[in-house]
Design a protein around this motif. Structure first.
Motif, PDB file in Angstrom:
ATOM      1  N   ARG A 107       0.837  -1.196   0.000  1.00 20.50           N
ATOM      2  CA  ARG A 107       0.000   0.000   0.000  1.00 20.50           C
ATOM      3  C   ARG A 107       0.879   1.256   0.000  1.00 20.50           C
ATOM      4  NH1 ARG A 107      -3.885   0.848   5.062  1.00 20.50           N
ATOM      5  NH2 ARG A 107      -1.809   1.002   5.911  1.00 20.50           N
ATOM      6  N   THR A 108       1.977   1.211   0.776  1.00 22.87           N
ATOM      7  CA  THR A 108       2.893   2.356   0.783  1.00 22.87           C
ATOM      8  C   THR A 108       3.453   2.593  -0.620  1.00 22.87           C
ATOM      9  OG1 THR A 108       3.545   1.736   3.014  1.00 22.87           O
ATOM     10  CG2 THR A 108       4.925   3.334   1.900  1.00 22.87           C
TER      11      THR A 108
ATOM     12  N   ARG B  78       2.136   1.788  -3.431  1.00 17.83           N
ATOM     13  CA  ARG B  78       1.075   2.356  -4.272  1.00 17.83           C
ATOM     14  C   ARG B  78       0.898   3.835  -3.981  1.00 17.83           C
ATOM     15  NH1 ARG B  78      -2.072  -2.671  -3.703  1.00 17.83           N
ATOM     16  NH2 ARG B  78      -1.655  -3.764  -5.654  1.00 17.83           N
ATOM     17  N   SER B  79       0.970   4.183  -2.696  1.00 18.54           N
ATOM     18  CA  SER B  79       0.750   5.590  -2.341  1.00 18.54           C
ATOM     19  C   SER B  79       1.885   6.469  -2.843  1.00 18.54           C
ATOM     20  CB  SER B  79       0.563   5.742  -0.829  1.00 18.54           C
ATOM     21  OG  SER B  79       1.810   5.706  -0.175  1.00 18.54           O
ATOM     22  N   LYS B  80       3.014   5.845  -3.234  1.00 16.00           N
ATOM     23  CA  LYS B  80       4.111   6.615  -3.829  1.00 16.00           C
ATOM     24  C   LYS B  80       3.886   6.821  -5.321  1.00 16.00           C
ATOM     25  CE  LYS B  80       7.472   3.998  -1.456  1.00 16.00           C
ATOM     26  NZ  LYS B  80       8.802   3.392  -1.401  1.00 16.00           N
ATOM     27  N   GLY B  81       2.876   6.133  -5.867  1.00 15.83           N
ATOM     28  CA  GLY B  81       2.638   6.239  -7.300  1.00 15.83           C
ATOM     29  C   GLY B  81       3.461   5.263  -8.111  1.00 15.83           C
ATOM     30  N   VAL B  82       3.910   4.174  -7.482  1.00 10.54           N
ATOM     31  CA  VAL B  82       4.683   3.167  -8.203  1.00 10.54           C
ATOM     32  C   VAL B  82       3.734   2.378  -9.113  1.00 10.54           C
ATOM     33  CG1 VAL B  82       6.143   1.123  -7.927  1.00 10.54           C
ATOM     34  CG2 VAL B  82       6.285   2.983  -6.276  1.00 10.54           C
TER      35      VAL B  82
END
Lengths: 335, 320
Positions: free
Chosen positions: B220-221, B223-227
């Motif tokens: 989730r982290t 994803r939250s970085k926009g990876v």
């Protein structure tokens, strides 16, 4: 509410989760806005929908099991209509998130450097050297001692407070205008909690970003927030500037919450107030009428609205329904 | 990192000593004596007794053990009763053949299991996932000889793509480039067969690990970085899901080497497994004992490799 300073504007948002073939709204009819340079706290018990709301704003719900209705406007752009690719450009760059459990939210097999750098890789054109410098700057900014050494370490080698600083550094990497902090201090020791909150306030002042702070800790709210929205069973029941909420709470749920924390008004040995019952589960939530009604059974039926709506009772102070006018604690007389 | 490796190497010493004692004990209970099969049966019993005494047959057990270990360390494992040559001569070339086969099988196993496991975990409950599940059941349940014969029939006999027997061509001159190419080519069909048989466990483990990893907070982290989603799977999830696979990599290799006994037999592949079966049926004990020791050492080395690989991919278990 929308002004030039508005960063995020949520309008009539419903977020439903699928159980079998049915969707059940965990967030219902939520409208809220976040301005630049503001810390907005969202408080409520576990299961009230506050994390669901935050996750919806950053677009991390699994689209297969979630239904999102309504609008989430960011600079006028409706995020609910974005595809994954466009959302990924925003995530980490315009909106970033700080999570609750700093150990779990860091990848155990990647170095701290790699995890912070990753944010920069996908949103900037910085070269290796520039990325290194930026990571170093971030680690200094979040107050990590010996950053050159920490960079090469893995999450398990750091303490809880240090890990949370790393998580914050990741969120700050691209100086996002919006930061969502989902229970950022819950997993930390009390002394570390205070440090992390101070850090977040400092950062907010430095970067002028807007922060949505999700928490169930009213102490944290009082210390950090500018404005507070209280959620109960998926709805916002009260919204007010922080000093108003603590001095002049209106909604029965807000009052019950505030009454259940110890303060100087409580006498020694006096029992704390306990809110009866629990938040009903998602599938059993009453979808009509006042959702808090079952937990204050001594209030007569006439006090509750058929369809309580959130309305402004004073500038910047909103309350759902009118039951607050008739509310008193059990065993007390109406004021 | 080096500390981990050195520490792990030191642990190997008692393991190998224990293994050698075990093998020695087994050897001791085997029938026969040093002259069985190599001496004229009409020799006088008293003369034979004298020879036995001279060869140390009646020495105390520990003396015999240390003599055996001493000889083994110098590369002397005795002579084959059946083939009248030193055991090392017999095993040498075949060991290389088997190790080559083991490597090719391991490569096939991972070439199949890694994409299968990753994709079925990523798209779990899709039609592909269901296909992989059926594939796993079949490849796990099917007996070695059935699959081997099936492949020989299809690829060797019907399609004529591969030679069906032997590890080297008898007609191509040794040491030339075509000879080595032919040797490699002959590894493919048995290697593929053994490789397939080894995939089920790895595929299933990886699938379950991926399903578990994709709900973790660090994903989730990321994803939250926009990876991007592909990077999330190939980098964040894969590296974590791979940990239990990495810890089994050495066992897979030694397992394939041990398991190739049947494969080698069916493909008439000139390897240790084939030698093992021949030696057992001809009661060639000195060869059998050496092979048991050899397989044991391979297993110990396998677990060493596993531990080293695991400490390479998982920073949490490195000794700093």
């Amino acid at each position: 509410m929308a002004t030039d300073n508005t960063l995020i504007e949520v309008n009539n948002l419903n977020v439903g989760f699928r159980f079998g073939d049915e969707y059940y709204n965990a967030v219902e009819d939520v409208s809220i806005s976040l301005a630049k340079n503001e810390i907005l706290a969202i408080v409520g018990e576990s299961g009230c929908g506050k994390s669901t709301l935050a996750t919806a704003i950053i677009g991390l719900h699994d689209p297969h099991n979630t239904r999102i209705e309504g609008e989430i406007l960011y600079n006028g752009l409706d995020l609910t209509k974005l595809n994954e690719k466009l959302y990924n450009r925003l995530r980490g760059n315009d909106i970033s998130m700080i999570f609750q459990d700093p150990l779990g939210s860091l990848n155990p097999v990647m170095t701290i450097y790699k995890q912070i750098e990753e944010s920069l890789i996908y949103h900037t054109k910085l070269n290796d050297k520039e990325r290194y410098d930026r990571v170093l700057e971030l680690l200094n900014q979040v107050g990590i001692p010996k950053p050159e050494r920490v960079m090469k370490q893995y999450p398990h080698e750091l303490s809880g407070g240090m890990r949370q600083r790393v998580v914050i550094a990741i969120a700050l990497a691209n100086k996002p205008p919006v930061i969502i902090a989902d229970e950022p201090t819950t997993a930390l020791d009390v002394t570390i909690q205070a440090q992390i909150l101070d850090l977040m306030k400092d950062i907010q002042e430095e970067t002028e970003s807007g922060i949505i702070l999700i928490t169930h800790d009213l102490g944290v709210v009082a210390e950090t927030a500018d404005r507070v929205a209280v959620m109960y069973a998926g709805q916002i029941v009260e919204e007010a500037p922080v000093d108003v909420l603590f001095t002049d709470p209106k909604h029965p749920y807000t009052r019950s919450l505030l009454n259940s924390i110890p303060n100087e008004l409580h006498e020694d040995g006096e029992e704390l107030h306990v809110i009866q019952g629990t938040v009903p589960s998602l599938q059993n939530l009453p979808r009509k009428g006042d959702r808090f009604r079952d937990r204050i059974p001594w209030i007569p039926d006439e006090a509750f609205d058929e369809d309580p709506i959130l309305h402004e009772i004073a500038p910047g102070h909103k309350v759902r329904g009118n039951s607050w006018k008739y509310f008193h604690f059990e065993g007390e007389e109406m004021e | 990192m080096w500390k981990t490796v050195v520490r792990r190497l030191i642990i190997m010493i008692p393991q190998i000593i224990l293994l050698s004692m075990l093998v020695f004990t087994v050897a001791h209970f085997m029938p026969g004596d040093p002259f069985t099969g190599i001496i004229d049966p009409n020799v006088d019993a008293a003369r034979l007794e004298e020879l036995r005494r001279a060869a140390g047959y009646y020495d105390p057990l520990h003396v015999q053990y240390f003599r055996w270990v001493g000889n083994a360390l110098q590369g002397d494992f005795g002579r084959s009763f059946a083939q009248k040559v030193p055991v090392t001569t017999l095993i040498g070339a075949r060991a290389m053949n088997s190790i080559r086969l083991g490597i090719v099988s391991t490569v096939f196993t991972y070439a199949i299991a890694l994409p299968f496991g990753m994709l079925s975990g990523r798209y779990n409950n899709s039609w592909f996932d269901r296909f992989v599940m059926i594939y796993n059941y079949v490849s796990y349940a099917i007996p070695t000889f059935v699959l081997a014969l099936l492949f020989i029939y299809i690829f060797g006999y019907q399609l004529q793509w591969f030679p069906t027997r032997g590890s080297a061509s008898p007609v191509i001159p040794k040491g030339t480039a075509p000879y080595y190419w032919d040797m490699f080519y002959r590894l493919l069909l048995p290697g593929f067969t053994a490789g397939i048989l080894g995939t089920a466990t790895t595929t299933q483990t990886l699938r379950n690990e991926v399903i578990d990893a994709k709900t973790q907070d660090y994903v989730r982290t990321a994803r939250s970085k926009g990876v991007p989603e592909n990077v999330i799977y190939n980098k964040h999830i894969f590296r974590n899901a791979f940990l239990p696979i990495a810890s089994s990599i050495g066992f897979i290799f030694s397992g394939l080497l041990n398991g190739s006994v049947f494969i080698e037999r069916i493909f008439a592949f000139n390897g240790m497994g084939d030698l093992f079966i021949t030696s057992i049926t001809s009661r060639d004990y000195s060869v059998v004992i050496t092979l048991v020791l050899f397989y044991g050492v391979i297993s110990i080395i396998g677990s060493l490799v596993s531990d080293i690989v695991l400490s390479l991919v998982d920073p949490r278990i490195r000794i700093e």
